[in-house]
Structure formats: C-alpha cells, structure tokens
Design a protein around this motif. Structure first.
Motif, mmCIF file in Angstrom:
data_model
loop_
_atom_site.group_PDB
_atom_site.id
_atom_site.type_symbol
_atom_site.label_atom_id
_atom_site.label_comp_id
_atom_site.label_asym_id
_atom_site.label_seq_id
_atom_site.Cartn_x
_atom_site.Cartn_y
_atom_site.Cartn_z
ATOM 1 N N ARG A 17 0.826 -1.217 0.000
ATOM 2 C CA ARG A 17 0.000 0.000 0.000
ATOM 3 C C ARG A 17 0.856 1.261 0.000
ATOM 4 N N ARG A 18 2.125 1.126 0.415
ATOM 5 C CA ARG A 18 3.050 2.258 0.530
ATOM 6 C C ARG A 18 2.494 3.303 1.503
ATOM 7 N N GLY A 19 2.915 4.539 1.412
ATOM 8 C CA GLY A 19 2.465 5.555 2.358
ATOM 9 C C GLY A 19 3.181 5.435 3.686
ATOM 10 N N GLN A 20 2.519 5.859 4.768
ATOM 11 C CA GLN A 20 3.074 5.771 6.108
ATOM 12 C C GLN A 20 1.938 5.839 7.112
ATOM 13 N N ALA A 21 2.112 5.154 8.240
ATOM 14 C CA ALA A 21 1.080 5.115 9.275
ATOM 15 C C ALA A 21 1.675 5.425 10.633
ATOM 16 N N CYS A 22 0.805 5.844 11.524
ATOM 17 C CA CYS A 22 1.161 5.958 12.939
ATOM 18 C C CYS A 22 -0.085 5.702 13.769
ATOM 19 N N ASP A 23 0.137 5.329 15.003
ATOM 20 C CA ASP A 23 -0.941 5.191 15.976
ATOM 21 C C ASP A 23 -0.755 6.328 16.961
ATOM 22 N N LEU A 24 -1.842 6.975 17.331
ATOM 23 C CA LEU A 24 -1.740 8.174 18.142
ATOM 24 C C LEU A 24 -2.972 8.373 19.002
ATOM 25 N N ARG A 25 -2.804 9.244 19.967
ATOM 26 C CA ARG A 25 -3.954 9.758 20.709
ATOM 27 C C ARG A 25 -3.685 11.227 21.018
ATOM 28 N N ALA A 26 -4.759 11.990 21.081
ATOM 29 C CA ALA A 26 -4.675 13.397 21.467
ATOM 30 C C ALA A 26 -4.918 13.453 22.967
ATOM 31 N N PRO A 86 -6.854 14.408 4.528
ATOM 32 C CA PRO A 86 -6.674 13.500 3.388
ATOM 33 C C PRO A 86 -5.949 12.204 3.802
ATOM 34 N N PHE A 87 -6.657 11.310 4.443
ATOM 35 C CA PHE A 87 -6.047 10.079 4.952
ATOM 36 C C PHE A 87 -6.280 8.918 3.981
ATOM 37 N N ASP A 88 -5.558 7.848 4.187
ATOM 38 C CA ASP A 88 -5.753 6.631 3.401
ATOM 39 C C ASP A 88 -6.583 5.620 4.197
ATOM 40 N N ARG A 89 -6.066 5.215 5.370
ATOM 41 C CA ARG A 89 -6.763 4.242 6.216
ATOM 42 C C ARG A 89 -6.826 4.772 7.650
ATOM 43 N N LEU A 90 -7.943 4.488 8.321
ATOM 44 C CA LEU A 90 -8.114 4.844 9.720
ATOM 45 C C LEU A 90 -8.743 3.647 10.419
ATOM 46 N N TYR A 91 -8.131 3.208 11.515
ATOM 47 C CA TYR A 91 -8.665 2.104 12.315
ATOM 48 C C TYR A 91 -8.909 2.616 13.722
ATOM 49 N N ASP A 101 -10.841 5.329 24.226
ATOM 50 C CA ASP A 101 -9.695 5.538 25.115
ATOM 51 C C ASP A 101 -8.438 4.820 24.647
ATOM 52 N N ARG A 102 -8.433 4.382 23.386
ATOM 53 C CA ARG A 102 -7.266 3.685 22.833
ATOM 54 C C ARG A 102 -6.690 4.485 21.668
ATOM 55 N N PRO A 103 -5.409 4.260 21.349
ATOM 56 C CA PRO A 103 -4.825 4.981 20.210
ATOM 57 C C PRO A 103 -5.552 4.672 18.903
ATOM 58 N N LEU A 104 -5.502 5.623 18.024
ATOM 59 C CA LEU A 104 -6.129 5.576 16.708
ATOM 60 C C LEU A 104 -5.038 5.333 15.673
ATOM 61 N N HIS A 105 -5.280 4.447 14.734
ATOM 62 C CA HIS A 105 -4.340 4.202 13.638
ATOM 63 C C HIS A 105 -4.777 5.047 12.447
ATOM 64 N N VAL A 106 -3.850 5.815 11.892
ATOM 65 C CA VAL A 106 -4.167 6.606 10.705
ATOM 66 C C VAL A 106 -2.971 6.567 9.762
ATOM 67 N N SER A 107 -3.276 6.503 8.464
ATOM 68 C CA SER A 107 -2.201 6.463 7.466
ATOM 69 C C SER A 107 -2.515 7.378 6.298
ATOM 70 N N ILE A 108 -1.440 7.698 5.584
ATOM 71 C CA ILE A 108 -1.547 8.364 4.291
ATOM 72 C C ILE A 108 -1.001 7.383 3.263
ATOM 73 N N GLY A 109 -1.419 7.539 2.028
ATOM 74 C CA GLY A 109 -0.922 6.659 0.984
ATOM 75 C C GLY A 109 -1.418 7.098 -0.372
ATOM 76 N N PRO A 110 -0.836 6.550 -1.416
ATOM 77 C CA PRO A 110 -1.188 6.985 -2.766
ATOM 78 C C PRO A 110 -2.636 6.696 -3.157
ATOM 79 N N GLU A 111 -3.264 5.701 -2.540
ATOM 80 C CA GLU A 111 -4.673 5.430 -2.853
ATOM 81 C C GLU A 111 -5.588 6.512 -2.306
ATOM 82 N N ASN A 112 -5.181 7.142 -1.186
ATOM 83 C CA ASN A 112 -6.019 8.134 -0.516
ATOM 84 C C ASN A 112 -7.454 7.605 -0.411
ATOM 85 N N ALA A 113 -7.573 6.352 0.044
ATOM 86 C CA ALA A 113 -8.842 5.619 0.030
ATOM 87 C C ALA A 113 -9.902 6.186 0.959
#
Length: 141
Positions: free
Chosen positions: A72-81, A98-103, A108-120
């Motif tokens: 999928r390429r791109g880059q992801a991180c898990d985070l919380r504010a 403009p994200f690609d994937r969000l889980y 109360d748990r970290p959120l996974h978010v990524s960017i990528g060329p699909e911008n799905a």
C-alpha cells in the motif's frame, strides 16, 4: 536500528507529519505517538498481533526479498490526542483530512491513521468477531 532506508519512506513520514499530525496538533493540542515507523527488523520483534503487509507502518521499505513490506506504501502511525476521545479525533480526521486508512479501536485507545497513494479514505471500527479476533466494521463518524 529502526530507521528508514528508503528515501520514499522519509518523504512519506514528512507527508504524514504535514497532512495529518500538524493539523491534529493545531486542532487538539499535543499528541502521543504510540507506534510509528516499523522496519522489518522491528516488526519481527513485536509479539503483538500486527499486520505489516497491510498497516503501512513500514512505509516504502523493501523486505529481505526486495518486495515492498506493505504494497500500500504511504506511512502510518498510531496516536492519541491528550485529553480528547479518540472517537472525536477519528471524526475530525474523516471529515477534514486526506487520509488513506483509519482504524478506530475505542474512545480511550490509540487511533491508527495512514496516508498513501490510494487516498482511500477507508475508516473502520475494529470490533471483536465471533472468535474474539478484532474485525473491521465501517466507521460512521
């Protein structure tokens, strides 16, 4: 060392910071990054249930065979504010960035978010299935 080797991974990390992390800091204040770039060496050492071929934490890094770890390429991180529900952060990402994937794993748990060329703009909530294993369900933000 858990450092990217591919110049494309470094570019993707910069893009993730500029298009996702910076706007989230502007909106919610300080972020806690709980998981970021993961080389193949680091991924082998993590005993938790991860999916390197799907989750984009490896960026554009090749596996020992030369193929991309995550196609999928791109880059992801898990985070919380800090001081903010991950549900509110997820809703903001879905509506404004403009994200690609969000889980989403829970308020109360970290959120996974990524960017990528699909911008799905694929967003899902991870819920336990019949076996207890987390399964994706479409997220309504």
């Amino acid at each position: 060392a858990n450092l990217p080797r591919s110049p494309q991974t470094w570019s993707a990390i910069k893009q993730l910071a500029e298009t996702i992390l910076d706007p989230l800091v502007d909106q919610f204040g300080p972020l806690e990054l709980t998981y970021g770039f993961a080389s193949s060496e680091l991924s082998r050492r993590i005993s938790a249930k991860i999916a390197p071929k799907l989750d984009q934490h490896a960026g554009h890094e090749p596996s020992p065979s030369g193929a991309l770890i995550c196609p999928r390429r791109g880059q992801a991180c898990d985070l919380r504010a800090l001081g903010t529900s991950s549900r509110d952060v997820a809703a903001y990402v879905v509506q404004h960035l403009p994200f690609d994937r969000l889980y989403f794993y829970g308020a109360d748990r970290p959120l996974h978010v990524s960017i990528g060329p699909e911008n799905a703009k694929y967003a899902c909530e991870m819920r336990p299935g019949p076996s207890g294993r987390l399964m994706p369900c479409r997220l309504v933000a």
